[in-house]
Design a protein around this motif. Sequence first.
Motif, PDB file in Angstrom:
ATOM      1  N   THR A 126      27.869  39.492  50.774  1.00  0.00           N
ATOM      2  CA  THR A 126      27.026  39.014  49.678  1.00  0.00           C
ATOM      3  C   THR A 126      27.351  39.741  48.378  1.00  0.00           C
ATOM      4  OG1 THR A 126      25.310  40.615  50.252  1.00  0.00           O
ATOM      5  CG2 THR A 126      25.130  38.405  51.232  1.00  0.00           C
ATOM      6  N   SER A 127      28.380  40.569  48.401  1.00  0.00           N
ATOM      7  CA  SER A 127      28.747  41.346  47.216  1.00  0.00           C
ATOM      8  C   SER A 127      29.133  40.436  46.057  1.00  0.00           C
ATOM      9  CB  SER A 127      29.910  42.284  47.536  1.00  0.00           C
ATOM     10  OG  SER A 127      29.501  43.247  48.474  1.00  0.00           O
ATOM     11  N   THR A 128      28.888  40.927  44.859  1.00  0.00           N
ATOM     12  CA  THR A 128      29.114  40.117  43.656  1.00  0.00           C
ATOM     13  C   THR A 128      30.543  40.167  43.145  1.00  0.00           C
ATOM     14  OG1 THR A 128      28.474  41.964  42.230  1.00  0.00           O
ATOM     15  CG2 THR A 128      26.730  40.422  42.907  1.00  0.00           C
ATOM     16  N   HIS A 129      31.307  41.214  43.548  1.00  0.00           N
ATOM     17  CA  HIS A 129      32.657  41.359  43.007  1.00  0.00           C
ATOM     18  C   HIS A 129      33.448  42.384  43.808  1.00  0.00           C
ATOM     19  CE1 HIS A 129      30.849  44.966  41.276  1.00  0.00           C
ATOM     20  NE2 HIS A 129      32.081  45.410  41.093  1.00  0.00           N
ATOM     21  N   PHE A 130      34.730  42.438  43.540  1.00  0.00           N
ATOM     22  CA  PHE A 130      35.567  43.540  43.979  1.00  0.00           C
ATOM     23  C   PHE A 130      36.579  43.811  42.882  1.00  0.00           C
ATOM     24  CE2 PHE A 130      37.656  39.845  45.953  1.00  0.00           C
ATOM     25  CZ  PHE A 130      38.984  40.008  45.591  1.00  0.00           C
ATOM     26  N   ILE A 131      37.177  45.004  42.937  1.00  0.00           N
ATOM     27  CA  ILE A 131      38.172  45.378  41.947  1.00  0.00           C
ATOM     28  C   ILE A 131      39.529  45.520  42.623  1.00  0.00           C
ATOM     29  CG2 ILE A 131      36.473  46.521  40.462  1.00  0.00           C
ATOM     30  CD1 ILE A 131      37.661  49.242  41.462  1.00  0.00           C
ATOM     31  N   GLY A 132      40.550  45.605  41.813  1.00  0.00           N
ATOM     32  CA  GLY A 132      41.894  45.891  42.268  1.00  0.00           C
ATOM     33  C   GLY A 132      42.619  46.581  41.133  1.00  0.00           C
ATOM     34  N   PHE A 133      43.616  47.358  41.475  1.00  0.00           N
ATOM     35  CA  PHE A 133      44.395  48.005  40.424  1.00  0.00           C
ATOM     36  C   PHE A 133      45.784  48.316  40.958  1.00  0.00           C
ATOM     37  CE2 PHE A 133      41.852  51.268  42.527  1.00  0.00           C
ATOM     38  CZ  PHE A 133      42.774  52.243  42.846  1.00  0.00           C
ATOM     39  N   ALA A 134      46.700  48.455  40.033  1.00  0.00           N
ATOM     40  CA  ALA A 134      48.076  48.814  40.388  1.00  0.00           C
ATOM     41  C   ALA A 134      48.679  49.601  39.247  1.00  0.00           C
ATOM     42  CB  ALA A 134      48.904  47.564  40.660  1.00  0.00           C
ATOM     43  N   ASP A 135      49.638  50.437  39.594  1.00  0.00           N
ATOM     44  CA  ASP A 135      50.386  51.196  38.617  1.00  0.00           C
ATOM     45  C   ASP A 135      50.895  50.236  37.533  1.00  0.00           C
ATOM     46  OD1 ASP A 135      52.936  52.356  37.450  1.00  0.00           O
ATOM     47  OD2 ASP A 135      52.321  54.040  38.688  1.00  0.00           O
ATOM     48  N   THR A 136      50.793  50.654  36.292  1.00  0.00           N
ATOM     49  CA  THR A 136      51.216  49.791  35.189  1.00  0.00           C
ATOM     50  C   THR A 136      52.696  49.438  35.260  1.00  0.00           C
ATOM     51  OG1 THR A 136      51.507  51.727  33.765  1.00  0.00           O
ATOM     52  CG2 THR A 136      49.394  50.552  33.609  1.00  0.00           C
ATOM     53  N   LEU A 145      47.598  40.433  41.854  1.00  0.00           N
ATOM     54  CA  LEU A 145      46.192  40.482  41.444  1.00  0.00           C
ATOM     55  C   LEU A 145      45.844  39.302  40.534  1.00  0.00           C
ATOM     56  CD1 LEU A 145      45.816  44.322  40.775  1.00  0.00           C
ATOM     57  CD2 LEU A 145      45.081  43.039  42.804  1.00  0.00           C
ATOM     58  N   ARG A 146      46.721  38.998  39.606  1.00  0.00           N
ATOM     59  CA  ARG A 146      46.476  37.857  38.700  1.00  0.00           C
ATOM     60  C   ARG A 146      46.528  36.530  39.455  1.00  0.00           C
ATOM     61  NH1 ARG A 146      49.842  40.994  35.618  1.00  0.00           N
ATOM     62  NH2 ARG A 146      51.597  39.592  35.989  1.00  0.00           N
ATOM     63  N   LYS A 147      47.478  36.410  40.374  1.00  0.00           N
ATOM     64  CA  LYS A 147      47.648  35.146  41.109  1.00  0.00           C
ATOM     65  C   LYS A 147      46.453  34.804  41.983  1.00  0.00           C
ATOM     66  CE  LYS A 147      52.683  35.184  41.249  1.00  0.00           C
ATOM     67  NZ  LYS A 147      53.877  35.417  42.101  1.00  0.00           N
ATOM     68  N   ILE A 148      45.692  35.799  42.418  1.00  0.00           N
ATOM     69  CA  ILE A 148      44.506  35.490  43.223  1.00  0.00           C
ATOM     70  C   ILE A 148      43.252  35.338  42.354  1.00  0.00           C
ATOM     71  CG2 ILE A 148      45.477  36.532  45.298  1.00  0.00           C
ATOM     72  CD1 ILE A 148      43.295  38.804  44.903  1.00  0.00           C
ATOM     73  N   GLY A 149      43.439  35.337  41.031  1.00  0.00           N
ATOM     74  CA  GLY A 149      42.334  35.053  40.117  1.00  0.00           C
ATOM     75  C   GLY A 149      41.650  36.249  39.507  1.00  0.00           C
ATOM     76  N   MET A 150      42.197  37.448  39.679  1.00  0.00           N
ATOM     77  CA  MET A 150      41.555  38.632  39.120  1.00  0.00           C
ATOM     78  C   MET A 150      41.811  38.727  37.617  1.00  0.00           C
ATOM     79  SD  MET A 150      41.951  41.448  42.145  1.00  0.00           S
ATOM     80  CE  MET A 150      40.430  42.294  41.631  1.00  0.00           C
ATOM     81  N   GLU A 151      40.838  39.275  36.917  1.00  0.00           N
ATOM     82  CA  GLU A 151      40.928  39.425  35.467  1.00  0.00           C
ATOM     83  C   GLU A 151      41.161  40.893  35.113  1.00  0.00           C
ATOM     84  OE1 GLU A 151      37.422  37.872  33.597  1.00  0.00           O
ATOM     85  OE2 GLU A 151      37.448  36.083  34.869  1.00  0.00           O
ATOM     86  N   PRO A 152      42.138  41.167  34.232  1.00  0.00           N
ATOM     87  CA  PRO A 152      42.359  42.557  33.796  1.00  0.00           C
ATOM     88  C   PRO A 152      41.137  43.083  33.038  1.00  0.00           C
ATOM     89  CG  PRO A 152      44.135  41.106  33.041  1.00  0.00           C
ATOM     90  CD  PRO A 152      43.073  40.240  33.626  1.00  0.00           C
ATOM     91  N   THR A 153      40.814  44.348  33.266  1.00  0.00           N
ATOM     92  CA  THR A 153      39.680  44.951  32.566  1.00  0.00           C
ATOM     93  C   THR A 153      40.109  46.108  31.666  1.00  0.00           C
ATOM     94  OG1 THR A 153      39.207  46.372  34.474  1.00  0.00           O
ATOM     95  CG2 THR A 153      37.986  44.287  34.314  1.00  0.00           C
ATOM     96  N   LEU A 169      37.358  40.743  40.189  1.00  0.00           N
ATOM     97  CA  LEU A 169      37.124  39.358  40.594  1.00  0.00           C
ATOM     98  C   LEU A 169      35.660  39.237  40.980  1.00  0.00           C
ATOM     99  CD1 LEU A 169      38.377  36.573  40.964  1.00  0.00           C
ATOM    100  CD2 LEU A 169      38.791  37.163  43.353  1.00  0.00           C
ATOM    101  N   ARG A 170      34.970  38.383  40.246  1.00  0.00           N
ATOM    102  CA  ARG A 170      33.549  38.159  40.489  1.00  0.00           C
ATOM    103  C   ARG A 170      33.370  36.953  41.409  1.00  0.00           C
ATOM    104  NH1 ARG A 170      34.016  40.001  35.338  1.00  0.00           N
ATOM    105  NH2 ARG A 170      32.701  41.780  34.797  1.00  0.00           N
ATOM    106  N   ARG A 171      32.310  37.013  42.200  1.00  0.00           N
ATOM    107  CA  ARG A 171      31.971  35.905  43.091  1.00  0.00           C
ATOM    108  C   ARG A 171      31.849  34.624  42.271  1.00  0.00           C
ATOM    109  NH1 ARG A 171      29.904  35.069  47.987  1.00  0.00           N
ATOM    110  NH2 ARG A 171      29.670  37.294  48.415  1.00  0.00           N
TER     111      ARG A 171
END
Length: 175
Positions: A126-136, A145-153, A169-171
């Motif tokens: 039921t979580s509202t979001h998750f994060i992801g990150f990778a070395d620049t 991360l972008r291909k699965i719909g995540m937005e850079p923050t 990535l928000r629900r």
Amino acid sequence: MSDLALFETDRLVLSGWRLDQIDDLVALHGTANVARYLSSSGEPWTREKAETALRGWIELFETRQLGKLRLTRKSDGVFIGRAGFGIYGPTGEPEIGYALFEEHHGQGFAKEAAAGLRDWYFRETTSTHFIGFADTCNAPSLAVLRKIGMEPTHVEVEPGGLTCQFHILRRPSIG
């Protein structure tokens, strides 16, 4: 957590770990090309570090249904890497991550695993979001991360000392 499949994608089986599979994790994280994106030292993992991580992933799965999972190829059962959710220490947020043996890069396995995890996560929690990150400097991982719909923050130095681009990535809203 056992080695029973948590779920499958078109080409992959995502399953839990057993402690007797430690050699697989040492082989994966013990290579310089994988380790360079796991901490600023870039040091390959020792058996002790791999065992500590593996025990943590098993416990996280047992307590929160999260954790890094084994990735095996459906067609032949070959272990190709790991993918799943950890908890990002500084914020306590669920964090997606993945690592594959170099010979399996560029075949879409990381995106397939990450997309499957995304769908599983929003279906099973039921979580509202998750994060992801990778070395620049890790363009392929950032692309997943972008291909699965995540937005850079933002960009920040994570606890392992890497300068990383963070994503969220928000629900999806219903209706």
